[in-house]
Design a protein around this motif. Sequence first.
Motif, PDB file in Angstrom:
ATOM      1  N   GLU A 162     -23.809 -72.060 -17.992  1.00  0.00           N
ATOM      2  CA  GLU A 162     -22.745 -71.064 -17.771  1.00  0.00           C
ATOM      3  C   GLU A 162     -22.733 -70.635 -16.303  1.00  0.00           C
ATOM      4  O   GLU A 162     -21.660 -70.536 -15.678  1.00  0.00           O
TER       5      GLU A 162
ATOM      6  N   LYS B   9     -38.802 -66.034 -22.812  1.00  0.00           N
ATOM      7  CA  LYS B   9     -37.875 -66.070 -21.664  1.00  0.00           C
ATOM      8  C   LYS B   9     -38.573 -65.915 -20.315  1.00  0.00           C
ATOM      9  O   LYS B   9     -37.932 -65.997 -19.265  1.00  0.00           O
TER      10      LYS B   9
ATOM     11  N   TYR C 198     -21.995 -63.832 -13.381  1.00  0.00           N
ATOM     12  CA  TYR C 198     -22.386 -65.108 -12.757  1.00  0.00           C
ATOM     13  C   TYR C 198     -21.703 -65.276 -11.402  1.00  0.00           C
ATOM     14  O   TYR C 198     -22.295 -65.795 -10.460  1.00  0.00           O
TER      15      TYR C 198
ATOM     16  N   GLY D 183     -28.589 -64.759 -29.456  1.00  0.00           N
ATOM     17  CA  GLY D 183     -28.513 -65.433 -28.155  1.00  0.00           C
ATOM     18  C   GLY D 183     -27.744 -66.728 -28.292  1.00  0.00           C
ATOM     19  O   GLY D 183     -26.639 -66.757 -28.856  1.00  0.00           O
ATOM     20  N   GLY D 184     -28.348 -67.801 -27.832  1.00  0.00           N
ATOM     21  CA  GLY D 184     -27.657 -69.081 -27.776  1.00  0.00           C
ATOM     22  C   GLY D 184     -27.192 -69.581 -29.139  1.00  0.00           C
ATOM     23  O   GLY D 184     -26.092 -70.119 -29.267  1.00  0.00           O
ATOM     24  N   LEU D 185     -28.022 -69.375 -30.169  1.00  0.00           N
ATOM     25  CA  LEU D 185     -27.646 -69.852 -31.507  1.00  0.00           C
ATOM     26  C   LEU D 185     -26.339 -69.190 -31.945  1.00  0.00           C
ATOM     27  O   LEU D 185     -25.425 -69.849 -32.446  1.00  0.00           O
TER      28      LEU D 185
ATOM     29  N   VAL E  43     -30.086 -63.682 -17.312  1.00  0.00           N
ATOM     30  CA  VAL E  43     -29.278 -63.355 -18.496  1.00  0.00           C
ATOM     31  C   VAL E  43     -30.024 -63.890 -19.708  1.00  0.00           C
ATOM     32  O   VAL E  43     -30.365 -65.080 -19.739  1.00  0.00           O
ATOM     33  N   GLY E  44     -30.287 -63.042 -20.697  1.00  0.00           N
ATOM     34  CA  GLY E  44     -30.909 -63.589 -21.908  1.00  0.00           C
ATOM     35  C   GLY E  44     -31.509 -62.531 -22.790  1.00  0.00           C
ATOM     36  O   GLY E  44     -31.522 -61.343 -22.472  1.00  0.00           O
ATOM     37  N   ARG E  45     -32.019 -63.021 -23.922  1.00  0.00           N
ATOM     38  CA  ARG E  45     -32.720 -62.141 -24.842  1.00  0.00           C
ATOM     39  C   ARG E  45     -34.004 -61.673 -24.173  1.00  0.00           C
ATOM     40  O   ARG E  45     -34.594 -62.402 -23.365  1.00  0.00           O
TER      41      ARG E  45
ATOM     42  N   PRO F  60     -24.583 -61.097 -28.364  1.00  0.00           N
ATOM     43  CA  PRO F  60     -25.784 -61.771 -27.884  1.00  0.00           C
ATOM     44  C   PRO F  60     -26.524 -60.904 -26.862  1.00  0.00           C
ATOM     45  O   PRO F  60     -25.938 -60.024 -26.250  1.00  0.00           O
TER      46      PRO F  60
ATOM     47  N   VAL G 257     -29.534 -58.965 -17.264  1.00  0.00           N
ATOM     48  CA  VAL G 257     -28.540 -58.766 -18.338  1.00  0.00           C
ATOM     49  C   VAL G 257     -29.197 -59.167 -19.655  1.00  0.00           C
ATOM     50  O   VAL G 257     -29.735 -60.272 -19.764  1.00  0.00           O
TER      51      VAL G 257
ATOM     52  N   GLY H 107     -30.700 -74.150 -23.111  1.00  0.00           N
ATOM     53  CA  GLY H 107     -30.550 -73.259 -21.952  1.00  0.00           C
ATOM     54  C   GLY H 107     -29.100 -73.079 -21.557  1.00  0.00           C
ATOM     55  O   GLY H 107     -28.664 -73.505 -20.481  1.00  0.00           O
ATOM     56  N   LEU H 108     -28.322 -72.419 -22.437  1.00  0.00           N
ATOM     57  CA  LEU H 108     -26.888 -72.225 -22.154  1.00  0.00           C
ATOM     58  C   LEU H 108     -26.658 -71.459 -20.856  1.00  0.00           C
ATOM     59  O   LEU H 108     -25.722 -71.758 -20.105  1.00  0.00           O
ATOM     60  N   VAL H 109     -27.513 -70.465 -20.597  1.00  0.00           N
ATOM     61  CA  VAL H 109     -27.297 -69.606 -19.433  1.00  0.00           C
ATOM     62  C   VAL H 109     -27.248 -70.425 -18.139  1.00  0.00           C
ATOM     63  O   VAL H 109     -26.405 -70.179 -17.270  1.00  0.00           O
TER      64      VAL H 109
ATOM     65  N   GLN I  94     -24.498 -57.659 -22.514  1.00  0.00           N
ATOM     66  CA  GLN I  94     -23.084 -57.632 -22.127  1.00  0.00           C
ATOM     67  C   GLN I  94     -22.305 -58.558 -23.056  1.00  0.00           C
ATOM     68  O   GLN I  94     -22.808 -59.620 -23.429  1.00  0.00           O
TER      69      GLN I  94
HETATM   70  N1  UDP Z   1     -25.638 -63.749 -23.775  1.00  0.00           N
HETATM   71  C1  UDP Z   1     -24.542 -62.870 -23.801  1.00  0.00           C
HETATM   72  N2  UDP Z   1     -24.752 -61.569 -23.443  1.00  0.00           N
HETATM   73  C2  UDP Z   1     -25.976 -61.092 -23.061  1.00  0.00           C
HETATM   74  C3  UDP Z   1     -27.070 -61.999 -23.029  1.00  0.00           C
HETATM   75  C4  UDP Z   1     -26.859 -63.320 -23.396  1.00  0.00           C
HETATM   76  O1  UDP Z   1     -23.421 -63.268 -24.125  1.00  0.00           O
HETATM   77  O2  UDP Z   1     -26.097 -59.917 -22.776  1.00  0.00           O
HETATM   78  C5  UDP Z   1     -25.406 -65.151 -24.166  1.00  0.00           C
HETATM   79  C6  UDP Z   1     -25.422 -66.105 -22.996  1.00  0.00           C
HETATM   80  O3  UDP Z   1     -24.180 -66.102 -22.363  1.00  0.00           O
HETATM   81  C7  UDP Z   1     -25.765 -67.424 -23.664  1.00  0.00           C
HETATM   82  C8  UDP Z   1     -26.647 -67.012 -24.841  1.00  0.00           C
HETATM   83  O4  UDP Z   1     -26.467 -65.597 -25.016  1.00  0.00           O
HETATM   84  O5  UDP Z   1     -24.587 -68.044 -24.146  1.00  0.00           O
HETATM   85  C9  UDP Z   1     -28.100 -67.319 -24.580  1.00  0.00           C
HETATM   86  O6  UDP Z   1     -28.284 -68.688 -24.766  1.00  0.00           O
HETATM   87  P1  UDP Z   1     -29.502 -69.511 -24.162  1.00  0.00           P
HETATM   88  O7  UDP Z   1     -29.357 -70.923 -24.596  1.00  0.00           O
HETATM   89  O8  UDP Z   1     -29.591 -69.309 -22.686  1.00  0.00           O
HETATM   90  O9  UDP Z   1     -30.797 -68.823 -24.782  1.00  0.00           O
HETATM   91  P2  UDP Z   1     -31.284 -68.633 -26.311  1.00  0.00           P
HETATM   92  O10 UDP Z   1     -30.808 -67.288 -26.733  1.00  0.00           O
HETATM   93  O11 UDP Z   1     -30.689 -69.740 -27.125  1.00  0.00           O
HETATM   94  O12 UDP Z   1     -32.771 -68.698 -26.238  1.00  0.00           O
END
Ligand code: UDP
Length: 441
Positions: free
Chosen positions: A342, A250, A321, A37-39, A243-245, A31, A277, A337-339, A312
Amino acid sequence: MVLDNGRGTGDFGNIRRVAMISVHTSPFATPGGKDAGGLNVYVRELSRQLGRRGIAVDVFTRRVAADMPDVVPVGDNVRIVYITAGPVAPLPKDDLFPYLGAFASEMALFGLRDGVSYDVIHSHYYLSGWVAHLLGRYWAAPVVQMFHTLGALKKDAARAVGAHDGHESRQRIEIERRLIGEVDAIVAANARERAEMTWWYGQHTPKIHDIPCGIDLDLFQPGDRAAARAALGFDAAPVLLFVGRIDPVKGLEFLLDGYAALRATWTDGSPPRLVIVGGDLTPAGLGDDLARIHAQAAAKGIADGITFAGSQPHERLPEYYNAADLVVVPSRYESFGLVAVEGMACGTPVVASRVGGLPYTVEDGINGFLMPYGAVDQLAAASAHVLRDPALWAHLSAGAITTAQRFGWEQVTERILALYRTVVAQRLAPVGGEIAVYAGD
Ligand code: UDP
């Protein structure tokens, strides 16, 4: 009650095999890239949870490299099945629609060759929803759909901030509308997403169930903060973590402006550091998306305060975190919004945009602060407030840990399973007969 469901005689609530479909992105991709990412995290973790409960899960995704085998076991009862549909190469997800028919027929052939059939099809994103819709007829299996993001909402979020959305085709929105009408059940991440489906797609239907996303509470836990900071080489300056895409949705521009405003008003010693990240690092340095963010930061005179950590592995994120003083989620739109959750599970307060699913997890003054998307001064002021006041930080940190406990995979998996049982029962119930009542919501 015992019925013959065509797959052997069994209790109609007995789910033995699930087809999980994620056409456009492998749940086992790292991810943090553009389309992972979250999916991906959700599909991978839910599949593992079901597998551990003895349910066989086949996760179908598109083959994008010639060296991908047909089937790869990835843990207890879980297999990943690579399906050839369209060119064996990465393609933008907007280009995949023409290959979905081929994807569905290849899945059907796989089922025949392998001698398996599925009790439930669980599809992720509208592209997989369309495949599930085609296959649901052939396999006579119920379809549970999760959109993760909806075309109409993303488009609206982009329009609301005057941005060009560019991606969300009318075709996508039309398919989503049809799927809402035709699948057996839809999982929305919260009541708001459910209401938004009703509003934007003009369909009021009891088959939309709110079941939040899960997070791994064994992985995401409060830890030794000083050790995490030392391990990541952070100095004494407070750390804001994103943290995210690296995707327009975003809100990184908003974050850069908020960070610039925070630094401009910071008078308490070393200015905070912003750690990003996500995104690609190349041997030469920053990949294209991060280089663009870096150039924007340089133009604002704040690039020296930003660390680009790149994508990462999920398992490394607890350290980030725990090392951070604040997690910032500046998004234009988030389905869940998993981040944010987490970060909270690790005891780090969250500052977030009041959009989509974030108000269902982030609560003002309880575990963090919310602000309208783009409210730069509010983002800076709320961050400064939390960073400067250790008693407030401790209060929010405790609240964050408590909040995160609501989203453990145990509860979430039970609710998903209850929904699977309901859709199977509804398909099997004789017309006018009794059906099991889903009591999960
Ligand atoms: N994530 C990860 N490594 C990274 C960036 C993101 O593991 O370098 C994971 C993060 O821990 C989370 C997911 O990607 O579980 C992002 O989910 P979120 O719901 O925040 O956003 P989405 O990608 O669904 O828009």
